[in-house]
Design an enzyme around this catalytic site. Sequence first.
Site, PDB file in Angstrom:
ATOM      1  N   ALA A  10     -27.030 -36.151  23.342  1.00  0.00           N
ATOM      2  CA  ALA A  10     -26.437 -36.856  24.431  1.00  0.00           C
ATOM      3  C   ALA A  10     -26.902 -36.821  25.737  1.00  0.00           C
ATOM      4  CB  ALA A  10     -24.823 -36.062  24.630  1.00  0.00           C
ATOM      5  N   TYR A 152     -35.593 -44.391   7.452  1.00  0.00           N
ATOM      6  CA  TYR A 152     -34.469 -44.638   8.477  1.00  0.00           C
ATOM      7  C   TYR A 152     -33.136 -45.203   7.789  1.00  0.00           C
ATOM      8  CZ  TYR A 152     -31.670 -45.967  12.420  1.00  0.00           C
ATOM      9  OH  TYR A 152     -31.009 -46.002  13.906  1.00  0.00           O
ATOM     10  N   ILE A 185     -29.417 -52.107  19.831  1.00  0.00           N
ATOM     11  CA  ILE A 185     -28.905 -51.855  21.214  1.00  0.00           C
ATOM     12  C   ILE A 185     -29.905 -51.646  22.089  1.00  0.00           C
ATOM     13  CG2 ILE A 185     -27.297 -50.036  22.427  1.00  0.00           C
ATOM     14  CD1 ILE A 185     -26.100 -52.093  20.172  1.00  0.00           C
TER      15      ILE A 185
END
Length: 245
Positions: A10, A152, A185
């Site tokens: 985070a 991945y 993103i």
Amino acid sequence: MKKTVFITGASRGIGAACAIYFAKQGYDVGINYLSNIDRAQEVAETIRAMGQKALLYQGDVADYEKMRTIIEKCTNDLGHIDVVVNNAGIAQQKLFTDITREDWHRIFSVNVDGIYNVLSCVLPQMINRKSGSVVNVSSMWGICGASCEVTYSASKSAVIGLTKALAQELAPSNIRVNCVAPGLIDTEMNSNLSDDDIRGVIEETPLGKIGTAEDVAKAIFFLADDEYSSFTTGQILSPNGGLVI
């Protein structure tokens, strides 16, 4: 009782956007980070300026004993953990024939084992309370696969399978388990992509753009919070601009 969330990875990107967005909705936040304490502290200071608690917990999600200690401390500090967001992850671009055993095991140790480590430590308290929500972060490549990202893609597919199975197992305990599988993103994880690569993806994306970390954070919050998704579990939400449908 104040709502609380524990978020892995985070200190930046989607994880940081999640921490800040949850705080905006009134949550106290446990911020897990691997090494960048300066970035983690910036996120924490932003949250504290809103009047919410933000506590820092340094540790590699791949380390079970470390995560056990962190979850115990976070529970004591916040009183309980309502929501877990398993966001920490790493990626790699290589031809399959160039992937080493070390590459393979490291990616799985973070992307898959990391979720096991966190949940195996936090779920007993949720089961005891018969309340809780988990959101795991996968990827659109976990849905359809990506050339030169076999490890991945495989690890993120495993996250989807884990989500669907665990949702069924935990539903009788009133614990919801869902998954967000983002498309491309605008985060540091994708900073290795060339401008041509990004333009190519944008051209192929029906909405004609790439997503932001806050786009994903909002999707995660939607699935996490009972006010919006109390009847939703085992679902895969993929904010990807229509690239994968």
